[in-house]
Motif scaffolding. Structure first.
Motif, mmCIF file in Angstrom:
data_model
loop_
_atom_site.group_PDB
_atom_site.id
_atom_site.type_symbol
_atom_site.label_atom_id
_atom_site.label_comp_id
_atom_site.label_asym_id
_atom_site.label_seq_id
_atom_site.Cartn_x
_atom_site.Cartn_y
_atom_site.Cartn_z
ATOM 1 N N HIS A 15 -6.979 -23.697 19.658
ATOM 2 C CA HIS A 15 -6.330 -24.556 20.658
ATOM 3 C C HIS A 15 -5.659 -23.766 21.767
ATOM 4 N N ASP A 20 -2.278 -28.843 22.173
ATOM 5 C CA ASP A 20 -0.996 -28.464 21.583
ATOM 6 C C ASP A 20 -0.916 -26.988 21.207
ATOM 7 N N HIS A 45 -7.534 -30.745 21.270
ATOM 8 C CA HIS A 45 -7.476 -32.138 20.818
ATOM 9 C C HIS A 45 -7.800 -33.082 21.976
ATOM 10 N N HIS A 257 -3.090 -22.081 16.930
ATOM 11 C CA HIS A 257 -2.336 -22.788 17.978
ATOM 12 C C HIS A 257 -1.383 -21.857 18.716
HETATM 13 MN MN MN Z 1 -2.989 -29.320 16.776
#
Ligand code: MN
Ligand code: AMP
Ligand code: MN
Ligand code: MN
Length: 286
Positions: A15, A20, A45, A257
């Motif tokens: 990500h 996020d 996402h 992330h």
């Molecule tokens: Mn996530």
């Protein structure tokens, strides 16, 4: 680069700040390269807007193979589930409109979450979370959790999730996501392959997971993410076996992330035990 080298370090789930994550697509690419990733997918996402930058950066940093990806939020039997799309055409209108339709509800959901948190004495979370997020329509529970950690509500984002942001807790509100069928169709319409993300993370019974995997297969799904950064070794083995039994391929990804938060950094996605019979989705991504 021979195919053999391309398969050395596969990470098909990550990500950026287009959803996020905390790094730009270009900084994720840089980190992937420095961690020796040879095949990399960015899978934000419900958003494909970071993929052009990611693709360019992957080329600049000479990452062997860039795979354009997306992680679609769906609901299946009232459970929130994630479906990763790999090798998608990110200009495809059906996919772009599909993910936009679910993303657009995020802001209203965040307003409702914030109101619920006010009721338990936690104030100003919507404004704080919005400051941590690039685009108000991409606001996620992860932004809420980060802001609440910065306010000292708990030490870690995991603690915030456990106590405030999961079903049954004060900041959780229901939300309308896509259906399993829609997500698979959007991905296929964009020429991609559909992967059931991190099945070990869903808080449902073993029987429900088997039904989810069977439904996914029936609707044309392609692979199960057995090699997820959130799986134990035992889960990696059981989901590999299940995928093989159902005639599905397997995928591998860290679900990176943030350098601070992620359990598994980019480039450290678990490998599928070679002695277990499996078909790697990566073979179909060249
Ligand atoms: Mn996530
Ligand atoms: P949302 O899309 O707004 O429902 O937020 C889901 C995101 O929150 C996931 O993609 C993860 O990045 C993060 N998340 C979910 N559960 C947890 C948890 N228990 N601890 C930390 N982060 C989590
Ligand atoms: Mn996920
Ligand atoms: Mn993810």
């Amino acid at each position: 680069m021979s195919n053999n080298n391309i398969f050395n370090n596969i990470d098909l789930h990550s990500h950026s700040l287009f959803s996020d994550g905390v790094l730009s697509p270009s900084d994720v690419a840089k980190r992937a390269k420095s961690h020796h990733v040879t095949m990399w997918a960015l899978s934000d996402h419900d958003c494909v807007d970071g993929l052009a930058q990611a693709q360019q950066a992957a080329e600049n940093f000479a990452i062997g193979k860039f795979v354009p990806g997306v992680e679609i939020s769906i609901e299946w039997n009232d459970v929130a589930i994630h479906i990763v799309g790999l090798n998608i055409d990110y200009q495809n209108e059906t996919l772009k409109n599909g993910v936009k339709s679910i993303r657009d509800g995020r802001f209203a959901r965040a307003e409702r979450m914030s109101k619920e948190l006010e009721k338990v004495g936690i104030h100003g979370v919507l404004d704080g979370a919005l400051k941590l997020c690039k685009n108000p329509n991409q606001i996620s529970r992860a932004h809420f959790a980060r802001f609440m950690v910065s306010q000292g509500v708990a030490k870690t984002t995991s603690q915030i999730f456990e106590n405030y942001l999961v079903p049954g807790k004060p900041g959780y509100v229901d939300h309308k996501w896509a259906s399993l069928e829609d997500s698979i169709n959007w991905i296929h319409n964009a020429g991609g392959l559909a992967v059931l993300a991190h099945p070990g993370r869903y808080k449902v019974s073993g029987t429900a997971i088997l039904r989810l995997c069977a439904d996914f297969k029936d609707l044309g799904g392609d692979a199960i993410e057995a090699g997820s950064g959130s799986h134990s070794n035992e889960q990696i083995r059981s989901y590999t076996t299940l995928a093989n039994y159902l005639g599905l391929a397997v995928s591998c990804g860290s679900d990176f992330h943030s350098p601070k938060e992620s359990k598994v950094d980019i480039g450290n996605a678990p490998k599928i035990p070679p002695e277990l019979k499996h078909q790697g989705i990566w073979e179909k991504l060249l």
